[in-house]
Design an enzyme around this catalytic site. Structure first.
Site, mmCIF file in Angstrom:
data_model
loop_
_atom_site.group_PDB
_atom_site.id
_atom_site.type_symbol
_atom_site.label_atom_id
_atom_site.label_comp_id
_atom_site.label_asym_id
_atom_site.label_seq_id
_atom_site.Cartn_x
_atom_site.Cartn_y
_atom_site.Cartn_z
ATOM 1 N N TYR A 146 3.563 -11.526 3.524
ATOM 2 C CA TYR A 146 3.132 -11.402 5.698
ATOM 3 C C TYR A 146 3.151 -12.876 5.062
ATOM 4 O O TYR A 146 3.809 -13.559 6.765
ATOM 5 C CB TYR A 146 3.367 -10.440 6.148
ATOM 6 N N LYS A 195 0.998 -3.686 -8.394
ATOM 7 C CA LYS A 195 1.955 -2.787 -8.815
ATOM 8 C C LYS A 195 1.777 -3.842 -10.041
ATOM 9 O O LYS A 195 2.962 -5.101 -10.091
ATOM 10 C CB LYS A 195 3.011 -3.134 -7.819
ATOM 11 N N ASP A 227 3.331 3.021 -6.773
ATOM 12 C CA ASP A 227 3.641 4.265 -6.376
ATOM 13 C C ASP A 227 3.344 5.882 -6.654
ATOM 14 O O ASP A 227 3.684 6.736 -5.867
ATOM 15 C CB ASP A 227 5.705 3.626 -6.823
ATOM 16 N N ASP A 251 -0.722 -2.196 4.626
ATOM 17 C CA ASP A 251 0.537 -1.578 5.989
ATOM 18 C C ASP A 251 0.940 -0.174 5.720
ATOM 19 O O ASP A 251 0.772 -0.012 6.423
ATOM 20 C CB ASP A 251 1.033 -2.475 6.019
ATOM 21 N N ASP A 255 -0.825 3.476 7.138
ATOM 22 C CA ASP A 255 0.007 4.737 8.345
ATOM 23 C C ASP A 255 0.187 5.806 7.253
ATOM 24 O O ASP A 255 0.268 6.771 7.902
ATOM 25 C CB ASP A 255 1.590 3.987 7.961
#
Ligand code: NAD
Length: 361
Positions: A146, A195, A227, A251, A255
């Protein structure tokens, strides 16, 4: 102990839910012999109305001079409120980004707890929800994809966009330290999510987190690919205690973790810097649809105040007392409208706050 708390009630349900959290803090202060001094400040739409901007420099300075910040929520109805006719940098949400940046808040802590009393709201199969879960996701907030370089350009006649995922070892180290410190106050397990099979930034992440873990031999560390983690969250959420991860993975995963609790009115959060300073707020927004009706659920804000006691003030016993008081109110069958189920007693926002404040022991 004397503590100064900057209080930003904000907009919509913000003033209602923060008033209840202060009621609970006052009860803690009385029972445990502390003194909490509140400095009430404006931010968001109410600051636009009073000062023409969503956050003034004076508010930032007064937050900095406090021991912690307790916040409600900011913003209004994004289709009807005049605040959303202003340029983006003058809208209520601009205040949120500015305060996080000005206070150097790089670690976002979001607990995700399934209360057995509310297990019916959990969208997972009963055999999974029956075990309950109590995890805390720590998301890096100021680096990664970001904040890396972004560009969109035509390359050989083809529109091409690039976003850069960059972390340096210092950024990783400081959030890893935070994760292990928090894990020491919980069940002493850290799951670091990356990852590393594909990304260099993840391989550095994994190396630095492993190095930091050597200073915390009491804490179990595991590494998990993002994942797999997304699957494990719905398959066996009870396995997690503290999960630490970079900005974008956090993020998405936070959620997902909040959805499986089934109830936005119960979700606390904190954002912290390198010191014990933090900003504590519920995960939900200003809920303009129920604002001013004394219907909002104050529990997320009350649990955020409990996090403030635990992580900024080192008052673990007092934080436990607040969490126990929430459990007592739920065990006695009291529910605000958003968590209501058959056979329970509906109470208002202020009644729920009073019940929890009275249950502090
Ligand atoms: P929202 O979280 O305010 O509301 C979504 C739904 O959840 C609504 O039905 C609302 O009534 C309900 N809800 C939220 N908190 C609740 C509570 N404590 N008790 C009971 N019900 C609750 O999200 P939204 O409608 O998308 O956003 C409304 C405004 O809030 C917007 O201006 C948005 O920008 C702002 N917002 C602010 C923050 C923040 O202050 N950090 C975060 C998210 C959204």
């Amino acid at each position: 102990m004397n503590k100064k708390i900057a209080v930003i009630k904000g907009d919509g349900i913000g003033p209602e839910i923060v008033t209840e959290a202060m009621k609970v803090l006052d009860s803690v202060a009385e029972k445990y012999g502390h003194s909490f001094e509140y400095d009430q400040l404006l931010m968001g739409g109410c600051s636009i109305d009073a000062n023409g901007v969503p956050l003034t420099d004076e508010t930032i300075e007064r937050c900095k001079s406090a021991d912690a910040v307790l916040m409600g929520s900011i913003g209004g109805d994004t289709t009807t409120s005049p605040w959303y006719k202003l340029p983006p940098e003058l809208r209520p949400e601009a205040g949120l980004l500015k305060i996080r940046k000005s206070l150097g808040l790089f670690a976002n802590l979001r607990p995700s707890v399934l209360y057995p009393q509310l297990a019916g709201a959990c969208p997972l199969k009963e055999e999974i929800s029956a075990k309950g879960f109590d995890m805390l996701i720590m998301r890096e907030l100021t680096g990664g994809l970001y904040f890396g370089e972004h560009k969109t350009e035509e390359v050989d006649g083809v529109m091409t966009a690039v976003d850069t995922l960059r972390y340096d070892e210092n950024e990783i180290r400081r959030i890893a330290v935070k994760a292990f410190e928090v894990a020491m106050k919980r069940s002493r397990k850290v799951t670091s999510v990356d990852k590393a099979n594909v990304l260099d930034s993840s391989r550095l992440w994994r190396r630095v987190v492993t190095e930091v873990s050597e200073s915390y031999p009491e804490v179990e560390l595991e590494h998990m690919l993002v994942d797999n983690c997304a699957m494990q969250l719905v398959k066996d959420p009870a396995q997690f205690d503290v999960m630490v991860t970079e900005n974008m993975f956090g993020d998405i995963l936070s959620d997902e973790a909040s959805m499986i609790t089934g109830s936005i009115g119960m979700l606390a959060s904190a954002s912290m810097n390198e010191t014990k300073f933090g900003l504590y707020e519920p995960s939900g927004g200003s809920a303009p649809d129920i604002a001013g009706q004394n219907k909002a659920n104050p529990i997320a804000t009350i649990l955020s105040a409990a996090m403030m006691l635990r992580y900024s003030f080192d008052m673990s016993e007092e934080a436990d007392a607040v969490e126990n008081a929430v459990n007592k109110a739920l065990n006695s069958g009291y529910r605000t409208g958003d968590i209501m189920s058959e056979g329970m007693k509906t109470v208002s926002c202020s009644e729920m706050g009073s019940l929890i404040a009275q249950a502090i022991d």
